[in-house]
Enzyme design. Structure first.
Site, mmCIF file in Angstrom:
data_model
loop_
_atom_site.group_PDB
_atom_site.id
_atom_site.type_symbol
_atom_site.label_atom_id
_atom_site.label_comp_id
_atom_site.label_asym_id
_atom_site.label_seq_id
_atom_site.Cartn_x
_atom_site.Cartn_y
_atom_site.Cartn_z
ATOM 1 N N HIS A 8 22.562 3.903 -18.667
ATOM 2 C CA HIS A 8 21.510 4.193 -17.683
ATOM 3 C C HIS A 8 21.790 3.505 -16.355
ATOM 4 O O HIS A 8 20.885 2.957 -15.719
ATOM 5 C CB HIS A 8 20.134 3.798 -18.234
ATOM 6 C CG HIS A 8 19.694 4.682 -19.362
ATOM 7 N ND1 HIS A 8 18.791 4.305 -20.321
ATOM 8 C CD2 HIS A 8 20.042 5.955 -19.690
ATOM 9 C CE1 HIS A 8 18.606 5.288 -21.186
ATOM 10 N NE2 HIS A 8 19.370 6.301 -20.827
ATOM 11 N N ASP A 38 0.819 -1.217 0.000
ATOM 12 C CA ASP A 38 0.000 0.000 0.000
ATOM 13 C C ASP A 38 0.853 1.268 0.000
ATOM 14 O O ASP A 38 0.395 2.338 0.373
ATOM 15 C CB ASP A 38 -0.969 0.001 1.190
ATOM 16 C CG ASP A 38 -0.238 -0.134 2.512
ATOM 17 O OD1 ASP A 38 0.996 -0.352 2.493
ATOM 18 O OD2 ASP A 38 -0.894 -0.025 3.559
ATOM 19 N N HIS A 44 24.887 7.080 -28.403
ATOM 20 C CA HIS A 44 23.626 7.806 -28.204
ATOM 21 C C HIS A 44 23.649 9.101 -29.009
ATOM 22 O O HIS A 44 24.639 9.425 -29.660
ATOM 23 C CB HIS A 44 23.388 8.071 -26.710
ATOM 24 C CG HIS A 44 24.473 8.859 -26.037
ATOM 25 N ND1 HIS A 44 24.670 10.208 -26.251
ATOM 26 C CD2 HIS A 44 25.440 8.486 -25.152
ATOM 27 C CE1 HIS A 44 25.681 10.624 -25.511
ATOM 28 N NE2 HIS A 44 26.183 9.601 -24.854
ATOM 29 N N GLU A 68 25.160 16.820 -25.149
ATOM 30 C CA GLU A 68 25.774 15.832 -24.267
ATOM 31 C C GLU A 68 26.601 14.763 -24.983
ATOM 32 O O GLU A 68 26.296 13.571 -24.902
ATOM 33 C CB GLU A 68 24.696 15.163 -23.420
ATOM 34 C CG GLU A 68 23.489 14.626 -24.186
ATOM 35 C CD GLU A 68 22.455 14.002 -23.235
ATOM 36 O OE1 GLU A 68 22.830 13.058 -22.527
ATOM 37 O OE2 GLU A 68 21.307 14.459 -23.228
ATOM 38 N N HIS A 72 18.645 16.303 -26.631
ATOM 39 C CA HIS A 72 17.184 16.151 -26.713
ATOM 40 C C HIS A 72 16.513 17.407 -26.181
ATOM 41 O O HIS A 72 17.121 18.177 -25.437
ATOM 42 C CB HIS A 72 16.757 14.920 -25.900
ATOM 43 C CG HIS A 72 17.304 14.898 -24.493
ATOM 44 N ND1 HIS A 72 16.705 15.570 -23.455
ATOM 45 C CD2 HIS A 72 18.424 14.329 -23.973
ATOM 46 C CE1 HIS A 72 17.426 15.385 -22.351
ATOM 47 N NE2 HIS A 72 18.484 14.643 -22.640
ATOM 48 N N TYR A 129 32.664 6.218 -24.390
ATOM 49 C CA TYR A 129 32.575 5.167 -23.378
ATOM 50 C C TYR A 129 33.456 4.005 -23.830
ATOM 51 O O TYR A 129 33.144 3.341 -24.819
ATOM 52 C CB TYR A 129 31.121 4.714 -23.210
ATOM 53 C CG TYR A 129 30.188 5.909 -23.075
ATOM 54 C CD1 TYR A 129 29.957 6.500 -21.827
ATOM 55 C CD2 TYR A 129 29.593 6.488 -24.206
ATOM 56 C CE1 TYR A 129 29.145 7.623 -21.710
ATOM 57 C CE2 TYR A 129 28.780 7.602 -24.093
ATOM 58 C CZ TYR A 129 28.558 8.169 -22.859
ATOM 59 O OH TYR A 129 27.768 9.283 -22.754
ATOM 60 N N ASP A 181 25.262 12.042 -13.800
ATOM 61 C CA ASP A 181 24.202 12.614 -14.641
ATOM 62 C C ASP A 181 23.003 12.792 -13.730
ATOM 63 O O ASP A 181 22.366 11.811 -13.340
ATOM 64 C CB ASP A 181 23.897 11.652 -15.801
ATOM 65 C CG ASP A 181 22.884 12.228 -16.793
ATOM 66 O OD1 ASP A 181 22.187 13.208 -16.452
ATOM 67 O OD2 ASP A 181 22.789 11.677 -17.909
ATOM 68 N N ARG A 206 31.083 11.756 -20.185
ATOM 69 C CA ARG A 206 30.033 12.540 -20.847
ATOM 70 C C ARG A 206 30.032 13.920 -20.213
ATOM 71 O O ARG A 206 30.272 14.054 -19.005
ATOM 72 C CB ARG A 206 28.661 11.871 -20.695
ATOM 73 C CG ARG A 206 27.526 12.676 -21.321
ATOM 74 C CD ARG A 206 26.233 11.882 -21.537
ATOM 75 N NE ARG A 206 25.602 11.455 -20.317
ATOM 76 C CZ ARG A 206 25.568 10.206 -19.859
ATOM 77 N NH1 ARG A 206 26.174 9.250 -20.539
ATOM 78 N NH2 ARG A 206 24.950 9.899 -18.739
ATOM 79 N N HIS A 222 13.147 14.225 -21.170
ATOM 80 C CA HIS A 222 13.137 13.994 -22.627
ATOM 81 C C HIS A 222 11.826 14.602 -23.096
ATOM 82 O O HIS A 222 10.792 13.942 -23.129
ATOM 83 C CB HIS A 222 13.234 12.503 -22.962
ATOM 84 C CG HIS A 222 14.550 11.921 -22.527
ATOM 85 N ND1 HIS A 222 14.738 10.600 -22.227
ATOM 86 C CD2 HIS A 222 15.757 12.500 -22.348
ATOM 87 C CE1 HIS A 222 16.003 10.390 -21.874
ATOM 88 N NE2 HIS A 222 16.638 11.531 -21.939
ATOM 89 N N ASP A 228 19.272 18.993 -16.475
ATOM 90 C CA ASP A 228 19.867 17.720 -16.910
ATOM 91 C C ASP A 228 21.344 17.939 -17.214
ATOM 92 O O ASP A 228 21.703 18.262 -18.341
ATOM 93 C CB ASP A 228 19.106 17.221 -18.156
ATOM 94 C CG ASP A 228 19.617 15.863 -18.643
ATOM 95 O OD1 ASP A 228 20.415 15.232 -17.943
ATOM 96 O OD2 ASP A 228 19.184 15.452 -19.736
HETATM 97 N N1 GLY Z 1 19.637 12.120 -18.026
HETATM 98 C C1 GLY Z 1 19.093 11.576 -19.174
HETATM 99 C C2 GLY Z 1 19.745 12.126 -20.367
HETATM 100 O O1 GLY Z 1 20.778 12.733 -20.262
HETATM 101 O O2 GLY Z 1 19.246 12.011 -21.436
HETATM 102 MN MN MN Z 2 20.171 14.499 -21.322
HETATM 103 MN MN MN Z 3 21.522 13.637 -18.510
#
Ligand code: GLY
Ligand code: MN
Ligand code: MN
Length: 437
Positions: free
Chosen positions: A237, A44, A344, A377, A348, A381, A254, A398, A355, A265
């Site tokens: 992630h 709960d 990546h 960004e 964004h 890696y 991050d 990053r 996002h 972000d």
């Molecule tokens: N923190 C998620 C991104 O950088 O897209």
């Molecule tokens: Mn980001």
């Molecule tokens: Mn980020």
């Protein structure tokens, strides 16, 4: 409770947004949008409530189990909210509700009804309307209510293209809040640099970041924070955050706050012991060079795609120079050989969601416009088992900032946190002095 204060936006802004949506709707139509509901964590216990961003954008109303209805006919336009009714017993247990009686005045909305009466109210209000704007599968509880109400429309249209486009261009008030989100997030990253030392656990640094968000008025993070020591940085992630930070490793952080519902972000990568090794420095310098060039190029008229092409070129050339990639730069780009180290995108949209919504165009070719906010960004890696010279293995870097596109180019909303190697080392040097006292 003053809702306008909670929203940190004037009520009129929500009213104007609804008017703008109404202006884009066809005559004899309704638009239906549901709020978020409480989500169960275990038994709960629930997760902290977070309003649906679209619903918030049009209402500034922060309760679960509500629906917004905009109606447009030849004769009138009106806004209706359905929400949880007052209930003294439930409110004693679970918290206050605005209720039906006060909703019209507090939210500047024409009419309010109990959400428990949706099945009666919705068919009545939408009688004789031909089209319904609706986004299915966003909220299953809403889909269920709608299907149970058994109303049929000649046409079902998706409201997402309309509202997402509006959210993509930020108003002066939104920009003010996003600047604040960027500033608070930057302060938290500075705090993380000051608090990092070998043998501290990743989650200890995470807690310093969250505490700093809270101290400055941001109650929540805008996404789960990543505090990734050493090779963990190569998991994009990574959120376990449960390992000790090791002497000689980098840590990639991050993390972003949510201020008045708007996201920051930022990513920074720095040495756990405050001093970059030669190999770390080489990779870091390459990412920083690419990021700075990208910031120069992310201006009105350019696209994320065109800037990312330049970023890829810089990285591939740099990786060849370091002996990490071998071959001709053009063919390596052609073969996408960099994908094993940069997998990546460049950035964004950023806003109510980290996002954020809004079309990117094919391959992110959409031209940047004044008032957009986005991240920049780039990263590299190199995992522990990569087939590259040994000194580069286990290095993930990053560097992420938030940009507002302006008529002069852009403004960095997150510039307060250092990213130059000297500046980071100088800041962290003070940690050591503090330790020795
Ligand atoms: N923190 C998620 C991104 O950088 O897209
Ligand atoms: Mn980001
Ligand atoms: Mn980020």
């Amino acid at each position: 409770m003053d809702l306008a204060y909670m929203a940190e936006l004037p009520q009129e802004e929500f009213v104007e947004r609804r008017q703008k949506v109404l202006a884009k709707m066809q005559t004899n139509s309704a638009l239906l949008l549901f709020s978020e509901i409480e989500k169960r964590r275990n038994n709960d216990c629930t997760f902290p409530f977070r309003q649906d961003s679209y619903f918030w954008y049009l209402t500034g109303f922060n309760e679960p189990n509500a629906a917004l209805l905009l109606v447009k006919t030849e004769q009138f336009e009106k806004t209706i909210i359905l929400l949880r009714p007052r209930d003294p017993l439930l409110e004693t247990w679970n918290g206050r509700r605005l209720g039906v009686e006060w909703a019209p005045e507090k939210l500047n909305i024409n009419e309010a009804y109990s959400i428990d009466d949706f099945n009666v109210v919705f068919p009545k209000i939408t009688e004789n309307l031909t089209a319904l704007y609706y986004a299915p599968e966003l909220h299953l509880w809403g889909d269920k209510l709608l299907s149970e109400s058994a109303v049929n429309f000649a046409e079902i249209l998706d409201w997402r293209p309309i509202i997402s486009e509006m959210r993509l261009i930020k108003s002066p008030n939104e920009i003010r809040l996003m600047q604040q989100a960027g500033q608070i997030t930057a302060l938290a990253h500075i705090k993380a640099m000051q608090e990092t030392r070998p043998n501290r656990f990743e989650y200890e640094i995470e807690s310093e970041i969250l505490h700093e968000f809270n101290r400055h008025g941001a109650r929540f993070a805008s996404y789960n924070s990543i505090v990734a020591g050493g090779d963990n940085a190569c998991i994009l992630h990574y959120t376990e955050n449960d390992q000790p930070l090791k002497e000689g490793d980098l840590v990639l952080i991050d993390a972003g706050c949510e201020f008045a519902m708007y996201a920051g972000d930022i990513t920074r990568t720095f040495p756990v012991n405050g001093k970059f090794t030669q190999a770390q420095r080489e990779i870091y310098d390459l990412v920083l060079k690419a990021q700075k060039r990208a910031i120069e190029l992310l201006v009105p008229g350019n696209s994320i795609k065109s800037v990312n092409d330049e970023v890829i070129r810089i990285k591939v050339q740099g990786l060849v120079d370091l002996g990490i990639l071998q071959g001709n730069v053009e063919s390596l780009i052609e073969q996408k050989a960099y994908r094993q180290f940069y997998m990546h995108g460049l950035g964004h949209w950023l806003g109510l969601d980290v996002h954020d919504v809004g079309e990117y165009g094919e391959e992110r070719c959409r031209t940047l416009e004044v008032g957009m906010v986005l991240t920049v960004e780039p990263g590299l890696y190199i995992s522990e088992d990569a087939k590259v010279p040994e000194q580069y293995r286990g290095i993930g870097v990053r560097i992420e900032d938030n940009l507002l596109i302006t008529e002069y180019g852009n403004k960095i909303l997150t510039a307060a946190v250092p990213k130059e190697i000297d500046a980071i080392e100088n800041l962290m040097q003070k940690n050591e002095q503090f330790l020795k006292m």
